[in-house]
Design a protein around this motif. Structure first.
Motif: not given
Length: 351
Positions: A38-39, A44-46, A48-49
């Protein structure tokens, strides 16, 4: 069963039938689970949101711990499919489809089916641009025009376009329907049919709301607001049957050229409409009188039509089943859609 009344009825049946509808071979279903880094993952950020905002997609009353575990699985499925298929691009709304498969099938089986679905039925939505998604939306107005020219002309006059149906299409209605039973019923139907069936179902919803549409003020904002709010008490079985009828009556191959000539977001980009828009808008009283005359004609013909329509139902289901088996499964599905759309004009609907 998936296209007949009631669909597959239970999730147990869906766990057996959905893999067959997508033609997922046993060795894929038996694939060992993988971990995804994930890093530094670009998606990942989108993801996750979007997953954090998906609380309403989980059954009400579900314990927080269980829901949070499922949300982690949802993230894993999405990132793993994207990792295995680098040609695919994540889009907002994709998680609404994936969570439906997760809740019905569990993480392991859902991963295999979502991967197949993403490389076939959803492939056009996962391009770097929205061009192919726009092309698919272009089919909406020709379908409506064939069935009800008055509704079509009213929508064109209002310049409402088809953006109201975008979330319907790219989430297979998962984002806009509150009852999970209705969502999975539609998934039964879509998985068994041609990849363009969701746009036929979108057209059927608009046509079902004919009276509401024609009584609305002929204004883009007003009509868009009306259409973007899907009633939650729709007669789903009736609409599913109607969508199947329209697909057989007006197949995509017959509508391709008409779809290419429709502006799917704002009709004012066409010179012909620029000229037409300078004319006076239709008088509401004349529209109402025309609807009343049309209704009288339809009632007088209803008896004759009913006697013919009933025997044709079995033939329609057979044709839909054959089309589902020969088109919706495998790489041929994508080829059929792309071949119909590849020459269509590229219009900048999303500036």
């Amino acid at each position: 069963m998936a296209i007949s009344e009631g669909g597959l009825l239970t999730d147990e049946l869906r766990r057996q039938v959905w893999p067959r509808l997508l033609n997922v071979p046993p060795h894929v279903l038996e694939r060992e689970p993988e971990t995804v880094e994930r890093e530094n993952n670009k998606d990942y950020n989108q993801v996750l949101l979007d997953v954090q905002r998906s609380l309403r997609r989980f059954p009400p009353g579900m314990p927080d711990e269980q829901r949070e575990g499922l949300q982690e699985e949802l993230i894993n499925i999405i990132l793993l499919v994207l990792k295995r298929n680098t040609q695919l691009h994540y889009y907002q709304g994709y998680h609404d489809i994936v969570v439906t498969f997760l809740l019905v099938l569990g993480e392991h089986l859902a991963t295999a089916l979502v991967e197949k679905l993403s490389t076939h039925h959803l492939r056009d939505f996962m391009d770097p641009t929205m061009d192919n998604t726009k092309h698919i939306l272009n089919y909406l107005m020709p379908i409506i025009e064939r069935v009800n020219p008055e509704v079509h002309d009213f929508m064109q006059q209002a310049e409402v376009g088809t953006v109201f149906a975008l979330s319907w299409l790219i989430t297979w209605f998962g984002h806009v329907l509150s009852d999970f039973r209705h969502v999975v019923r539609l998934y039964d139907f879509f998985l068994a049919c041609h990849p363009l069936m969701p746009i036929y179902f979108a057209a059927v919803i608009v046509l079902y709301r004919e009276e509401e549409v024609l009584e609305c003020e002929c204004d883009m904002a007003m009509v868009h607001h009306l259409l973007s709010q899907i009633p939650q008490d729709l007669p789903y079985e009736t609409l599913i049957s109607r969508a199947g009828d329209l697909f057989v009556q007006f197949p995509p191959s017959e509508l391709a050229r008409e779809a290419a000539s429709h502006d799917s977001m704002a009709a004012s980009t066409f010179k012909d409409f620029d000229l037409a828009s300078t004319q006076q808008r239709p008088d509401s009283v004349l529209r109402r009188r025309r609807r009343q005359k049309q209704a009288a004609l339809e009632r007088s013909a209803a008896t004759a039509v009913a006697s013919v329509a009933q025997p044709s139902a079995a033939r329609r289901f057979v044709r839909l089943a054959v089309m589902g088996l020969t088109v919706a499964l495998g790489a041929a599905a994508l080829a059929v859609v792309n071949s119909a759309l590849e020459w269509a004009p590229k219009l900048d609907f999303f500036p």
